[in-house]
Design an enzyme around this catalytic site. Sequence first.
Site, PDB file in Angstrom:
ATOM      1  N   LYS A  16      -8.648  -3.290 -10.200  1.00  0.00           N
ATOM      2  CA  LYS A  16      -8.516  -4.268  -9.117  1.00  0.00           C
ATOM      3  C   LYS A  16      -9.274  -5.566  -9.366  1.00  0.00           C
ATOM      4  O   LYS A  16      -8.923  -6.600  -8.793  1.00  0.00           O
ATOM      5  CB  LYS A  16      -9.065  -3.646  -7.817  1.00  0.00           C
ATOM      6  CG  LYS A  16      -8.276  -2.459  -7.301  1.00  0.00           C
ATOM      7  CD  LYS A  16      -7.109  -2.923  -6.472  1.00  0.00           C
ATOM      8  CE  LYS A  16      -6.490  -1.769  -5.701  1.00  0.00           C
ATOM      9  NZ  LYS A  16      -5.411  -2.208  -4.817  1.00  0.00           N
ATOM     10  N   ARG A  34      -1.894   0.226 -11.595  1.00  0.00           N
ATOM     11  CA  ARG A  34      -1.812   1.566 -11.012  1.00  0.00           C
ATOM     12  C   ARG A  34      -2.219   2.668 -11.986  1.00  0.00           C
ATOM     13  O   ARG A  34      -2.819   3.670 -11.566  1.00  0.00           O
ATOM     14  CB  ARG A  34      -0.379   1.821 -10.520  1.00  0.00           C
ATOM     15  CG  ARG A  34       0.127   0.836  -9.479  1.00  0.00           C
ATOM     16  CD  ARG A  34      -0.632   0.933  -8.186  1.00  0.00           C
ATOM     17  NE  ARG A  34      -0.073   0.047  -7.171  1.00  0.00           N
ATOM     18  CZ  ARG A  34      -0.637  -0.208  -6.010  1.00  0.00           C
ATOM     19  NH1 ARG A  34      -1.800   0.350  -5.710  1.00  0.00           N
ATOM     20  NH2 ARG A  34      -0.069  -1.018  -5.133  1.00  0.00           N
ATOM     21  N   ASP A  42      -3.526  -8.761  -3.919  1.00  0.00           N
ATOM     22  CA  ASP A  42      -4.546  -7.961  -4.598  1.00  0.00           C
ATOM     23  C   ASP A  42      -3.879  -7.215  -5.755  1.00  0.00           C
ATOM     24  O   ASP A  42      -3.488  -6.056  -5.616  1.00  0.00           O
ATOM     25  CB  ASP A  42      -5.175  -6.985  -3.603  1.00  0.00           C
ATOM     26  CG  ASP A  42      -6.334  -6.218  -4.205  1.00  0.00           C
ATOM     27  OD1 ASP A  42      -7.046  -6.794  -5.035  1.00  0.00           O
ATOM     28  OD2 ASP A  42      -6.516  -5.048  -3.843  1.00  0.00           O
ATOM     29  N   ASP A  44     -12.173  -5.722   0.487  1.00  0.00           N
ATOM     30  CA  ASP A  44     -10.767  -5.382   0.689  1.00  0.00           C
ATOM     31  C   ASP A  44     -10.671  -4.142   1.570  1.00  0.00           C
ATOM     32  O   ASP A  44     -11.271  -3.106   1.268  1.00  0.00           O
ATOM     33  CB  ASP A  44     -10.088  -5.123  -0.664  1.00  0.00           C
ATOM     34  CG  ASP A  44      -8.577  -5.134  -0.552  1.00  0.00           C
ATOM     35  OD1 ASP A  44      -8.050  -5.843   0.325  1.00  0.00           O
ATOM     36  OD2 ASP A  44      -7.908  -4.440  -1.337  1.00  0.00           O
ATOM     37  N   GLU A  96      -0.999  -8.833   1.209  1.00  0.00           N
ATOM     38  CA  GLU A  96      -2.103  -8.762   2.162  1.00  0.00           C
ATOM     39  C   GLU A  96      -2.299 -10.107   2.854  1.00  0.00           C
ATOM     40  O   GLU A  96      -1.781 -11.137   2.416  1.00  0.00           O
ATOM     41  CB  GLU A  96      -3.413  -8.376   1.460  1.00  0.00           C
ATOM     42  CG  GLU A  96      -3.341  -7.089   0.657  1.00  0.00           C
ATOM     43  CD  GLU A  96      -4.713  -6.593   0.223  1.00  0.00           C
ATOM     44  OE1 GLU A  96      -5.717  -7.010   0.845  1.00  0.00           O
ATOM     45  OE2 GLU A  96      -4.771  -5.790  -0.718  1.00  0.00           O
ATOM     46  N   THR A 129      -7.458 -11.617  -8.142  1.00  0.00           N
ATOM     47  CA  THR A 129      -6.942 -11.609  -6.774  1.00  0.00           C
ATOM     48  C   THR A 129      -6.481 -13.024  -6.464  1.00  0.00           C
ATOM     49  O   THR A 129      -7.244 -13.976  -6.665  1.00  0.00           O
ATOM     50  CB  THR A 129      -8.027 -11.184  -5.769  1.00  0.00           C
ATOM     51  OG1 THR A 129      -8.486  -9.870  -6.094  1.00  0.00           O
ATOM     52  CG2 THR A 129      -7.489 -11.194  -4.350  1.00  0.00           C
ATOM     53  N   GLU A 135       5.313   1.487  -3.779  1.00  0.00           N
ATOM     54  CA  GLU A 135       6.033   2.119  -2.668  1.00  0.00           C
ATOM     55  C   GLU A 135       7.545   1.963  -2.815  1.00  0.00           C
ATOM     56  O   GLU A 135       8.299   2.922  -2.622  1.00  0.00           O
ATOM     57  CB  GLU A 135       5.592   1.487  -1.353  1.00  0.00           C
ATOM     58  CG  GLU A 135       4.137   1.679  -1.005  1.00  0.00           C
ATOM     59  CD  GLU A 135       3.725   0.761   0.116  1.00  0.00           C
ATOM     60  OE1 GLU A 135       3.950   1.116   1.283  1.00  0.00           O
ATOM     61  OE2 GLU A 135       3.183  -0.329  -0.183  1.00  0.00           O
ATOM     62  N   HIS A 142       1.483   1.661   4.462  1.00  0.00           N
ATOM     63  CA  HIS A 142       1.140   1.693   3.043  1.00  0.00           C
ATOM     64  C   HIS A 142       0.273   2.918   2.744  1.00  0.00           C
ATOM     65  O   HIS A 142       0.527   3.646   1.771  1.00  0.00           O
ATOM     66  CB  HIS A 142       0.394   0.418   2.657  1.00  0.00           C
ATOM     67  CG  HIS A 142      -0.151   0.428   1.257  1.00  0.00           C
ATOM     68  ND1 HIS A 142       0.648   0.322   0.142  1.00  0.00           N
ATOM     69  CD2 HIS A 142      -1.422   0.549   0.801  1.00  0.00           C
ATOM     70  CE1 HIS A 142      -0.107   0.368  -0.947  1.00  0.00           C
ATOM     71  NE2 HIS A 142      -1.365   0.507  -0.574  1.00  0.00           N
ATOM     72  N   GLU A 165       0.118  -6.464  -4.299  1.00  0.00           N
ATOM     73  CA  GLU A 165      -0.126  -5.921  -2.967  1.00  0.00           C
ATOM     74  C   GLU A 165      -0.103  -7.062  -1.957  1.00  0.00           C
ATOM     75  O   GLU A 165      -0.869  -8.025  -2.081  1.00  0.00           O
ATOM     76  CB  GLU A 165      -1.458  -5.164  -2.895  1.00  0.00           C
ATOM     77  CG  GLU A 165      -1.439  -3.864  -3.685  1.00  0.00           C
ATOM     78  CD  GLU A 165      -2.637  -2.976  -3.426  1.00  0.00           C
ATOM     79  OE1 GLU A 165      -2.559  -1.782  -3.752  1.00  0.00           O
ATOM     80  OE2 GLU A 165      -3.647  -3.489  -2.901  1.00  0.00           O
ATOM     81  N   GLN A 186      -5.945   2.603 -12.286  1.00  0.00           N
ATOM     82  CA  GLN A 186      -6.527   3.065 -11.030  1.00  0.00           C
ATOM     83  C   GLN A 186      -6.462   4.587 -10.917  1.00  0.00           C
ATOM     84  O   GLN A 186      -7.423   5.225 -10.479  1.00  0.00           O
ATOM     85  CB  GLN A 186      -5.792   2.421  -9.853  1.00  0.00           C
ATOM     86  CG  GLN A 186      -6.395   2.738  -8.500  1.00  0.00           C
ATOM     87  CD  GLN A 186      -5.702   1.986  -7.385  1.00  0.00           C
ATOM     88  OE1 GLN A 186      -4.799   1.179  -7.618  1.00  0.00           O
ATOM     89  NE2 GLN A 186      -6.111   2.223  -6.153  1.00  0.00           N
TER      90      GLN A 186
END
Length: 433
Positions: A256, A240, A236, A130, A204, A260, A377, A137, A202, A243
Site C-alpha cells: 500500500k 493484491r 489507494d 486509511d 475512496e 496514493t 471485487e 467492499h 481503490e 498484500q
Amino acid sequence: MTGSIDESHRPDRQSWVESANGHLDFPIQNLPLGIFSPPLGPPRPGVAVGEMILDLAWIAGLLPAAVAANVGNPTLNGLLALPKADRGALRRRLSDLLWDEQHRAEIEPALYPAADCTMHLPASIGDYTDFYVGIHHATNVGALFRPDNPLLPNYKYVPIGYHGRASSVRVSGQPVVRPNGQRKSPDQETPSFGPTRRLDYELELGVWIAGSNPLGQPVGITDATDRFAGLSLLNDWSARDLQAWEYQPLGPFLAKNFHTSVSPWVITAEALEPFRIAQPPRPAGDPPPLPYLWDDQDQALGAFNLTLEVALSTQRMRAANLPPHRLSRGPATNMYWTIAQLITHHTSNGCDLHAGDLLGTGTISAPTRDGFGSLFEITRGGDQPVLLPGDETRTFLEDGDEVIMTARAEAEGHVPIGFGSCRAVLLPAPELS
C-alpha cells in the site's frame, strides 16, 4: 455542528467569469481550494472557478485579515488551521468578488487559465490514515476469503483503520510505478520477489483535517465537524499479491505504501453543505454505535449525496481514440461510518490530528458489481475478467493503463458541483539490479 447554507450557495448566482456558469465541476457555488503554479511561478494557494484559477496571494488585500496572512504560503496548511468561521468568511468573500461585476477590473488580472497551470498537493501532509468504512467492499472482499463470515466481529463496532505512508501521497496526474515486492501464490513453497502481478485501484474519498487538537485531548462527536476541512478523491493503489503474503499479522505494508493519488482540489466543507443528507440507517440487527460515536445531528446530516465513478483507459484505447470505459458508478452513502465518527474515533485515545492531515475513507463500493470500487471485487479476485472496448480484457491493471476517478454532488434546488478528476497512468516496475 454543521455549517449553514448562505448566499454563496444560491442557485441563481452567476459569475462574471463566464466559463464558471454551467461548469460541470467548478461553478461559482463550488470554489474549491488548491495549490497551483502559474507559468514560471512558484506554488501558491488558488481557487478553481470554471476553467480559471484565482491567485489568492494576488488579491490578499481584498480578503479577511486572518485569511490574507496565510495566502502567501506554498501549502494550504495555514488556511486549514483557521477556525471554521474564518474559512466560511473566505468562501463568502470569494463568492462576492467573483459574482459582483464591480470587482472584475481588480480581480481579472489574478486569474490564470487552468490549462496553463501545474497543480500540487493541497497540503503538507503530516500524517495519513486509511479507514475501511465501505461496508460492501469489506463484505465483498471478506466473502472471497471467509464465505460464511465475511465481516470480522469488530467491524460494526469500530471504524477500522491503519496508518499509511504520507511521504508517497502524490497529486493526480503523477504516474504510478508498478511496485516490486515479495509474493507467494498458494502453489509455491517459498516466496519470490518481483513486480506485482495483481495491481489494483481503490475508490475512496480523501478527508482533509482542519485545526488541531493537543495530544491527549480527544475531539467529541459534536465538535468533529468543525475539524472537517473538505474532501478530495483518493486512489489507494494496492498490490493484491504482495498484500496477501505480507498482511498477517500486522496489516498493510509495502502493498500500500508505494503510492496514493489524490485529486488536487479540496471541495470545502462549506461548499458541501447543500449536499448533506442523513446517514443511512443500519440494517436490522446491527448494533448501534457506542455512545461516544453517536450524535443525532450527525446521523441526520452526516452523509453526502455524492456519486462516484471509476473509468479505465488503456494504452490501446488511447491509440484508437476510444473514450475511457466506465468500470463502476455508485453513491458515497455506502459508507458505514460518517466522517465525524472517523475523526472522533481517531482522536478518542488522545491522538492529535493537525491541519493538513489526510484520512482515506477506504474503498467505497455499492452492493452490485456495477458499483464495486476495485478490480479485485469486479473480477472476483481475478476469476472473472472485465471486457473492454477493442476486445481487451483485464483482471488487474497492466502497464500503460490509466485509472480515472470522478465525483459529483447533487441536490434538488442547488447547482451541482464536481471534484475534478483523480487520475494516473501506470508505468512498468524498475528493473532489479
